[in-house]
Design a protein around this motif. Structure first.
Motif, PDB file in Angstrom:
ATOM      1  N   VAL A   1       0.838  -1.203   0.000  1.00  8.44           N
ATOM      2  CA  VAL A   1       0.000   0.000   0.000  1.00  8.44           C
ATOM      3  C   VAL A   1       0.873   1.253   0.000  1.00  8.44           C
ATOM      4  CG1 VAL A   1      -1.645   1.354   1.352  1.00  8.44           C
ATOM      5  CG2 VAL A   1      -2.016  -1.099   1.032  1.00  8.44           C
ATOM      6  N   HIS A   2       1.898   1.273   0.823  1.00 10.75           N
ATOM      7  CA  HIS A   2       2.774   2.453   0.896  1.00 10.75           C
ATOM      8  C   HIS A   2       3.461   2.723  -0.445  1.00 10.75           C
ATOM      9  CE1 HIS A   2       2.484   3.755   5.029  1.00 10.75           C
ATOM     10  NE2 HIS A   2       2.506   2.494   5.416  1.00 10.75           N
ATOM     11  N   ARG A   3       3.898   1.668  -1.125  1.00 13.08           N
ATOM     12  CA  ARG A   3       4.565   1.857  -2.417  1.00 13.08           C
ATOM     13  C   ARG A   3       3.621   2.371  -3.499  1.00 13.08           C
ATOM     14  NH1 ARG A   3       5.902  -2.718  -4.485  1.00 13.08           N
ATOM     15  NH2 ARG A   3       5.322  -4.095  -2.797  1.00 13.08           N
ATOM     16  N   ARG A   4       2.352   1.982  -3.425  1.00  8.62           N
ATOM     17  CA  ARG A   4       1.392   2.383  -4.461  1.00  8.62           C
ATOM     18  C   ARG A   4       0.684   3.698  -4.170  1.00  8.62           C
ATOM     19  NH1 ARG A   4      -0.678  -0.552  -8.590  1.00  8.62           N
ATOM     20  NH2 ARG A   4      -2.575   0.630  -8.332  1.00  8.62           N
ATOM     21  N   ALA A   5       0.720   4.165  -2.949  1.00 15.73           N
ATOM     22  CA  ALA A   5      -0.030   5.374  -2.568  1.00 15.73           C
ATOM     23  C   ALA A   5       0.744   6.626  -2.985  1.00 15.73           C
ATOM     24  CB  ALA A   5      -0.313   5.369  -1.076  1.00 15.73           C
ATOM     25  N   VAL A   6       0.795   6.859  -4.287  1.00 18.17           N
ATOM     26  CA  VAL A   6       1.611   7.945  -4.833  1.00 18.17           C
ATOM     27  C   VAL A   6       0.794   9.039  -5.521  1.00 18.17           C
ATOM     28  CG1 VAL A   6       3.627   6.459  -5.112  1.00 18.17           C
ATOM     29  CG2 VAL A   6       1.976   6.666  -6.989  1.00 18.17           C
ATOM     30  N   HIS A   7      -0.480   8.808  -5.708  1.00 17.16           N
ATOM     31  CA  HIS A   7      -1.318   9.776  -6.419  1.00 17.16           C
ATOM     32  C   HIS A   7      -1.746  10.900  -5.482  1.00 17.16           C
ATOM     33  CE1 HIS A   7      -1.590   6.868  -9.675  1.00 17.16           C
ATOM     34  NE2 HIS A   7      -1.861   5.949  -8.751  1.00 17.16           N
ATOM     35  N   GLU A   8      -1.732  12.093  -5.970  1.00 20.16           N
ATOM     36  CA  GLU A   8      -2.168  13.240  -5.173  1.00 20.16           C
ATOM     37  C   GLU A   8      -3.353  13.914  -5.864  1.00 20.16           C
ATOM     38  OE1 GLU A   8      -1.272  14.278  -2.168  1.00 20.16           O
ATOM     39  OE2 GLU A   8       0.183  12.668  -1.990  1.00 20.16           O
ATOM     40  N   PRO A   9      -4.406  14.215  -5.123  1.00 24.08           N
ATOM     41  CA  PRO A   9      -5.532  14.930  -5.726  1.00 24.08           C
ATOM     42  C   PRO A   9      -5.122  16.378  -6.000  1.00 24.08           C
ATOM     43  CG  PRO A   9      -5.843  14.786  -3.384  1.00 24.08           C
ATOM     44  CD  PRO A   9      -4.600  13.994  -3.699  1.00 24.08           C
ATOM     45  N   SER A  10      -5.952  17.039  -6.736  1.00 16.23           N
ATOM     46  CA  SER A  10      -5.684  18.455  -6.984  1.00 16.23           C
ATOM     47  C   SER A  10      -5.692  19.196  -5.649  1.00 16.23           C
ATOM     48  CB  SER A  10      -6.748  19.031  -7.922  1.00 16.23           C
ATOM     49  OG  SER A  10      -8.009  19.009  -7.291  1.00 16.23           O
ATOM     50  N   PRO A  11      -4.926  20.296  -5.546  1.00 15.91           N
ATOM     51  CA  PRO A  11      -4.892  21.036  -4.279  1.00 15.91           C
ATOM     52  C   PRO A  11      -6.280  21.505  -3.818  1.00 15.91           C
ATOM     53  CG  PRO A  11      -3.105  21.747  -5.702  1.00 15.91           C
ATOM     54  CD  PRO A  11      -3.976  20.829  -6.523  1.00 15.91           C
ATOM     55  N   ALA A  12      -7.129  21.892  -4.757  1.00 16.17           N
ATOM     56  CA  ALA A  12      -8.464  22.361  -4.374  1.00 16.17           C
ATOM     57  C   ALA A  12      -9.295  21.233  -3.768  1.00 16.17           C
ATOM     58  CB  ALA A  12      -9.186  22.958  -5.582  1.00 16.17           C
ATOM     59  N   ILE A  13      -9.223  20.051  -4.362  1.00 17.55           N
ATOM     60  CA  ILE A  13      -9.975  18.910  -3.828  1.00 17.55           C
ATOM     61  C   ILE A  13      -9.399  18.496  -2.481  1.00 17.55           C
ATOM     62  CG2 ILE A  13     -10.516  16.459  -4.163  1.00 17.55           C
ATOM     63  CD1 ILE A  13     -12.242  18.414  -5.817  1.00 17.55           C
ATOM     64  N   ALA A  14      -8.079  18.493  -2.349  1.00 13.51           N
ATOM     65  CA  ALA A  14      -7.468  18.142  -1.059  1.00 13.51           C
ATOM     66  C   ALA A  14      -7.911  19.121   0.024  1.00 13.51           C
ATOM     67  CB  ALA A  14      -5.950  18.125  -1.184  1.00 13.51           C
ATOM     68  N   ALA A  15      -7.966  20.405  -0.300  1.00 12.12           N
ATOM     69  CA  ALA A  15      -8.389  21.421   0.680  1.00 12.12           C
ATOM     70  C   ALA A  15      -9.859  21.241   1.050  1.00 12.12           C
ATOM     71  CB  ALA A  15      -8.143  22.818   0.131  1.00 12.12           C
ATOM     72  N   ALA A  16     -10.705  21.008   0.055  1.00  9.55           N
ATOM     73  CA  ALA A  16     -12.137  20.827   0.318  1.00  9.55           C
ATOM     74  C   ALA A  16     -12.373  19.555   1.129  1.00  9.55           C
ATOM     75  CB  ALA A  16     -12.913  20.771  -0.998  1.00  9.55           C
ATOM     76  N   LEU A  17     -11.669  18.493   0.790  1.00  9.00           N
ATOM     77  CA  LEU A  17     -11.801  17.235   1.524  1.00  9.00           C
ATOM     78  C   LEU A  17     -11.353  17.406   2.967  1.00  9.00           C
ATOM     79  CD1 LEU A  17     -12.372  14.185   1.571  1.00  9.00           C
ATOM     80  CD2 LEU A  17     -10.047  13.837   0.764  1.00  9.00           C
TER      81      LEU A  17
END
Length: 196
Positions: free
Chosen positions: A71-87
């Motif tokens: 899981v740690h090796r695959r967890a590399v995707h980052e959402p857009s900054p706006a979605i991360a902030a809203a989430l």
């Protein structure tokens, strides 16, 4: 969740936060929502190899370590900054933030936020807010004894007890009282609390 089997079974379940699911699956998270899919169908050869490695490990600690590393090796995707902030804002509020206010904060329209949230997180922000409030209500119900549902509804961010009851029917298929009775029979934490 309760799973029944008519034979011998062993499994490892990974519960991702919405952001964790995006980091692991990337944009595919929306296609996987509310489904049970074979690991090999989702991750291909890499997923089938993971299943083999976990099955071949002699003890549970090794199995957990294999899965955690994967899981740690695959967890590399980052959402857009706006979605991360809203989430982040939605999660910090326990699902009580107004979606329109979140959209304003990130500089988008409510409709655009909902569409992008669905694409990146897999559910609309309103649905996630409902899930967060429901999760909080379940936690409150488990941790309190003798507290009425109206008090739990208010503390979980519901407008009233009727809204809480509606969400219990949506997410658990039961009334709050029926849910509590079932959980009390299967959740040792509740059984101890009731006995004390």
């Amino acid at each position: 969740m309760q799973i029944e089997s008519d034979g011998r079974a062993a499994c490892v379940q990974i519960d991702f936060t919405p952001l964790g699911a995006f980091r692991f699956h990337g944009g595919a998270v929306a296609d996987l929502t509310a489904q049970m899919i074979d690991l090999g169908d989702v991750l291909g050869r890499e997923g089938r190899r993971l299943a083999e490695m976990v099955a071949d490990a002699p003890e549970w600690p090794q199995r957990f370590a294999i899965v955690e590393d994967f899981v740690h090796r695959r967890a590399v995707h980052e959402p857009s900054p706006a979605i991360a902030a809203a989430l982040d804002a939605l999660c910090r509020s326990g699902g009580t933030s107004r979606i329109g206010a979140l959209a304003t904060e990130v500089g988008w329209s409510r409709k655009h936020l909902a569409r992008r949230f669905q694409q990146e997180i897999g559910v609309a922000p309103k649905t996630l807010a409902q899930m967060l409030r429901f999760h909080r209500a379940c936690g409150l119900a488990r941790s309190r004894t003798g507290t009425g549902w109206a008090s739990i509804a208010i503390d979980a961010g519901y407008a009233d007890q009727a809204h809480l009851a509606r969400d219990f029917r949506i997410f658990s298929g039961e009334t709050p009282t029926a849910w509590a009775a079932r959980i009390q029979g299967t959740d040792s934490r509740l059984a101890r609390a009731a006995a004390g």
